[in-house]
Design an enzyme around this catalytic site. Structure first.
Site, mmCIF file in Angstrom:
data_model
loop_
_atom_site.group_PDB
_atom_site.id
_atom_site.type_symbol
_atom_site.label_atom_id
_atom_site.label_comp_id
_atom_site.label_asym_id
_atom_site.label_seq_id
_atom_site.Cartn_x
_atom_site.Cartn_y
_atom_site.Cartn_z
ATOM 1 N N GLY A 97 3.748 -0.244 -0.987
ATOM 2 C CA GLY A 97 3.658 -0.839 -2.321
ATOM 3 C C GLY A 97 4.999 -0.726 -3.041
ATOM 4 N N SER A 118 -0.488 7.249 2.643
ATOM 5 C CA SER A 118 -0.442 5.952 3.306
ATOM 6 C C SER A 118 0.754 5.195 2.781
ATOM 7 C CB SER A 118 -1.711 5.185 3.047
ATOM 8 O OG SER A 118 -1.927 5.078 1.670
ATOM 9 N N ILE A 146 0.847 -1.195 0.000
ATOM 10 C CA ILE A 146 0.000 0.000 0.000
ATOM 11 C C ILE A 146 0.883 1.246 0.000
ATOM 12 C CG2 ILE A 146 -1.667 1.316 1.375
ATOM 13 C CD1 ILE A 146 -2.680 -1.484 2.335
ATOM 14 N N CYS A 147 0.674 2.096 -0.997
ATOM 15 C CA CYS A 147 1.405 3.355 -1.128
ATOM 16 C C CYS A 147 2.920 3.119 -1.031
ATOM 17 C CB CYS A 147 0.896 4.364 -0.106
ATOM 18 S SG CYS A 147 1.479 6.031 -0.398
ATOM 19 N N MET A 148 3.590 3.745 -0.077
ATOM 20 C CA MET A 148 5.041 3.551 0.053
ATOM 21 C C MET A 148 5.350 2.074 0.315
ATOM 22 S SD MET A 148 7.371 5.200 2.996
ATOM 23 C CE MET A 148 9.029 5.747 2.784
#
Lengths: 300, 392
Positions: free
Chosen positions: B153, B392, B149-151
Site C-alpha cells: 500500500g 503483510s 496492501i500494507c507495505m
C-alpha cells in the site's frame, strides 16, 4: 655463599652438565648421520648433490644448536634463564588468580541478587535485579578475559589468528546478549506462574476452585498476555533486543570472515565476491533500462 | 459434619471425563492427520501474463467482466499475496471475480542475494511502472485501478503520487504512511533498530528473522494459545485443513531486498518522510498532493502492526477531494481472512469501484457521491481464527 646462592649454583651445574651431555650426544649423532650421507654405491652416487646439500644443512643446523646451547650454558646466562623461567609460574598464578577473583565476583553478584527472589515484584517492573547479572558478567568478561583475546598476533598467520580471536570474542559477547534476552523474555512466564500460584491458593482457601482445569489455563494465558504486553512495550526490552541483534550481527560478521578465509583456498566464490558482481550487474541493468527508455522516448 | 469447601469429587469426575475426551480426540486426530488433507492455498485459476526478473504478474479473469477498468493488487514484500486467496470460501480474489472485477496481482517472488541492491525506487518506478504500463497497453486504457496492501500500500501511494496520470482509483488497505506513532510495537522496536548493520551483514533481510519478530509481538497467543487451540480441535478435519493453510502462508516468508529494507526503515520508520511528502525515490520527491484520484483508505481498528494512527492521516494529506476512510473492527490479517469481515471488505471495494467505474454515467454518480468521508464498520472484532500477527 648463602643457601640461596648454593641452590642457584647447584641448579646451574646440573643444567650445565645436561647441556654438555646433550651437545655430545648430538655431535656423535651428526657424525653418524654424516656417515649415512657419505656416497656409497650407484644409487647414492645419483643422489649425491641433494645429499650433500642436506648434509650441509644438517651440519649448519647442528652448529647453530650447539652455539646457542653453549651460550645458554654460561653461568651468567643460566642464571638469567632460571630467573626468566620463574616468571612463567608467576604469570600462570596471576591469570588463575584473576579468573578466580572473577568467578568469586560473579558468585557474589548471584548471591546478592538471589536475596529478593522470594519477594513480590510489581507487574510492570521488568528491571529485576537478577537481570543485571548478565551485564556484570559482560563487564567482568570485558575487563578480565577480553584482553587475552586482544593480544597482538605476529608473523605470517597474524591476520588469521586475529580473526579467530575476534570470532571467539564475538561468540562470547553474543552468547551473553542472547542469554540476557532469553532471561528477560522468560520473566513474564515466571511472573504469571507466581500470580497463578497465589490465585490457586486463594481459590483453595475460599473453596472456589474451578471444576474445569481449562479455566485455570484461560486465566493464566490472560495474565501472561498482560505481562508480555507490558514487557514488550518497555524501553528495557527494546534495548536488550537491539543489543542482542547488534551482537548477533557482529558474531555473524566475525564467523563469515573465517569462512571467507577458508573458502579463499578452494574454488568457491564468497558472498563478498558475488556481491561485487551483483552490484555491477545491478548498475549495468539500471543503465541499460534508462538508456532504452530514453531511446524509446526519442523514437516516439 | 461440614461439607468439603472444594468439590473434589466433581473435579475428579471432570478430570476423568476429560481424560476420556482426550483419548477419543487422539484417536480421531490420528485418523484426520493420516488421511489425505486438502491444504492447498491460492487455488483460484490464473495465468501468469508478465514476468520480469523475479516478479510475476498473475491475471484472474472473471466469467463475465462487469467493470471497465481492471484492478492491480500490489502486496507487501513481506509474506506472500496468497493470503488473498487462502481458502475458497474466504477468498478476496474469488469475491472480486464473482462480481465481475478483473484482477491482476503482483507476485514479488523470492528475492535472492542478487536482489540485495534493489531499492524502493526499483520496485515502484521499475517493476510496478512496467506492470502498470503492460496492463494499460493490454486493455488499451490510459488508467487502471490500483489497490495496495500494507507495505504494498505504501508502494502504491508512492506510485500514485509519482504517476497520477496512470491511476484511475487508489485503494489503500492497512497501509502505513504515518510512522510517527507509539501505537504499534513495530514502530517502537524499529525506532532504535540499526538497519545499516543488519543489511550490511545479511544482504537481504531474512524472512525467518522477520517472522520471529512478528511472533514476538504476542508470544502468549501466537506461540502458546494458538497451538492449544489446534490441539483442542485436532479431531476436526476442516479445522486442521484451514489451520495448516494459515501456517503455510505465515511461514512462507521471502526475504526483503536489503536496500529496500534499509530505505523503508530509515526513511519511513526513523524519519517519517512519506506522510510529510519529503520522501525521495531516486531524486524524485513523493508529493502526496499529486494524489488527485479518488482514494479509499481501509484499515483495522485492532491492528497492532499497522495501527489506525499509522493509516488515517493519509486522506488528509493527499490532493484528492474524493477520499474515504473505512475502519473495520478487526485485526491486520482478519481484514482479509475473517469470514465476518469478508462480508464487508470486498463488497465495500466493489461498490466503491462501481461508483467510479469507466462509463460516463457511473462516473458522474460516483463524483456526486464523493467528498471527504469517514466511516467505521459496525462489525464486532473477528473471532479467533488462528490469524497471526504477521505483517503483510
Amino acid at each position: 655463599m648463602n643457601n640461596n646462592q648454593k641452590l642457584e649454583r647447584g641448579a646451574e651445574d646440573i643444567f650445565g652438565n645436561w647441556m654438555q651431555a646433550s651437545m655430545d650426544f648430538w655431535n656423535s649423532m651428526t657424525g653418524r648421520h654424516g656417515g649415512m650421507f657419505d656416497p656409497a654405491g650407484a644409487l647414492a652416487q645419483a643422489a649425491q648433490s641433494s645429499s650433500d646439500q642436506a648434509e650441509k644443512m644438517w651440519r649448519s643446523g647442528n652448529k647453530m644448536f650447539q652455539l646457542w646451547f653453549s651460550i645458554l650454558g654460561e653461568p651468567e646466562n643460566l642464571s638469567s634463564f632460571a630467573k626468566g623461567a620463574e616468571v612463567l609460574p608467576g604469570f600462570m598464578t596471576q591469570t588463575v588468580q584473576q579468573m578466580w577473583e572473577s568467578f568469586v565476583e560473579v558468585h557474589k553478584q548471584l548471591l546478592s541478587r538471589s536475596t529478593p527472589l522470594g519477594q513480590k515484584a510489581p507487574a510492570s517492573d521488568f528491571t529485576q535485579p537478577d537481570l543485571n547479572i548478565f551485564r556484570t558478567w559482560k563487564q567482568i568478561y570485558q575487563k578480565e578475559f577480553q584482553k587475552f583475546l586482544n593480544v597482538p598476533q605476529l608473523g605470517l598467520t597474524r591476520v588469521y589468528q586475529e580473526r579467530m580471536q575476534r570470532f571467539v570474542d564475538e561468540a562470547n559477547l553474543f552468547g551473553t546478549a542472547l542469554a540476557e534476552f532469553v532471561r528477560l523474555f522468560y520473566v513474564p512466564i515466571e511472573k504469571s506462574l507466581d500470580i497463578m500460584q497465589t490465585k490457586v491458593e486463594e481459590m483453595i482457601e475460599a473453596g472456589e476452585f474451578p471444576e474445569d482445569p481449562k479455566e485455570l489455563y484461560l486465566q493464566w494465558i490472560k495474565v501472561l498476555e498482560g505481562h508480555y504486553t507490558t514487557l514488550l512495550k518497555s524501553p528495557q526490552y527494546t534495548q536488550v533486543l537491539n543489543n542482542m541483534l547488534q551482537n548477533l550481527v557482529k558474531f555473524r560478521n566475525a564467523r563469515n570472515e573465517l569462512i571467507y578465509d577458508a573458502l579463499g583456498n578452494i574454488p568457491i566464490p564468497t558472498n563478498r565476491d558475488m556481491d561485487e558482481l551483483y552490484q555491477e550487474i545491478y548498475q549495468l541493468k539500471k543503465k541499460v533500462r534508462e538508456l532504452s527508455r530514453k531511446l524509446e522516448a526519442k523514437s516516439n | 459434619m461440614n461439607p468439603p469447601k472444594i468439590a473434589v469429587d466433581l473435579i475428579l469426575k471432570k478430570l476423568a471425563e476429560d481424560t476420556e475426551k482426550v483419548r477419543i480426540r487422539a484417536q480421531k486426530a490420528s485418523e484426520v492427520l493420516l488421511s489425505p488433507l486438502n491444504t492447498d492455498i491460492a487455488t483460484t485459476p490464473h495465468d501468469v501474463v508478465y514476468q520480469e526478473d523475479r516478479i510475476k504478474l498473475k491475471h484472474y479473469k472473471p466469467a463475465e467482466v462487469r467493470y471497465s477498468t481492471p484492478l492491480l493488487v500490489v502486496y507487501a514484500l513481506i509474506n506472500r499475496e496468497t493470503m488473498l486467496d487462502l481458502q475458497p470460501e474466504r477468498s478476496v480474489v474469488r469475491t472480486f471475480l464473482e462480481h465481475g472485477l478483473e484482477v491482476y496481482m503482483m507476485d514479488w517472488g523470492y528475492p535472492s542475494r542478487k536482489d540485495r541492491y534493489l531499492t524502493i525506487d526499483d520496485h515502484v518506478n521499475g517493476y510496478m511502472d512496467n506492470v502498470v504500463d503492460f496492463i494499460r497497453a493490454r486493455h488499451q486504457l490510459p488508467q487502471i485501478n490500483l489497490m495496495g496492501i500494507c507495505m504494498g500500500g505504501s508502494f502504491s501511494v508512492m506510485y500514485a503520487a509519482l504517476h497520477p496520470e496512470k491511476i484511475r482509483n487508489l485503494i489503500a488497505t492497512v497501509t502505513p504512511t504515518n510512522f510517527d506513532t507509539d501505537a504499534g510495537l513495530l514502530h517502537v522496536w524499529t525506532r532504535d533498530m540499526d538497519a545499516d548493520t543488519l543489511v550490511d551483514s545479511y544482504g537481504n533481510m531474512p524472512g525467518d528473522i522477520m517472522n520471529l519478530g512478528f511472533l514476538l509481538l504476542n508470544p502468549a497467543r501466537l506461540m502458546i494459545d494458538k497451538y492449544m487451540g489446534f490441539f483442542e480441535n485436532i479431531d476436526s478435519k476442516p479445522f486442521v485443513e484451514n489451520f495448516i493453510r494459515m501456517e503455510k502462508w505465515i511461514f512462507d516468508s521471502p526475504a526483503v531486498p536489503g536496500e529496500t529494507f534499509r530505505q523503508f526503515i530509515k526513511d519511513c520508520y526513523h524519519q517519517n518522510l512519506l506522510i510529510q511528502s519529503k520522501m525521495e525515490l531516486d531524486g524524485k520527491r513523493v508529493d502526496l498532493k499529486n494524489i488527485t484520484m479518488p482514494l479509499l483508505n481501509i484499515y483495522a481498528k485492532f491492528d497492532h502492526l499497522v495501527p489506525p494512527r499509522a493509516c488515517e492521516l493519509l486522506t488528509q494529506k493527499v490532493g484528492s477531494q474524493d477520499v474515504e476512510d473505512v475502519c473495520l473492527e478487526t485485526g491486520h490479517i482478519g481484514i482479509y481472512v475473517s469470514s465476518k469481515i469478508q462480508q464487508q471488505f470486498a463488497p465495500k471495494i466493489l461498490d466503491w469501484l462501481k461508483a467510479r467505474d469507466g462509463s460516463a454515467k457511473t462516473q458522474a454518480a460516483g463524483k456526486k457521491a464523493s467528498g471527504r468521508r469517514k466511516s467505521a464498520s459496525k462489525a464486532k472484532p473477528a473471532a479467533r481464527s488462528g490469524a497471526p500477527a504477521t505483517a503483510s
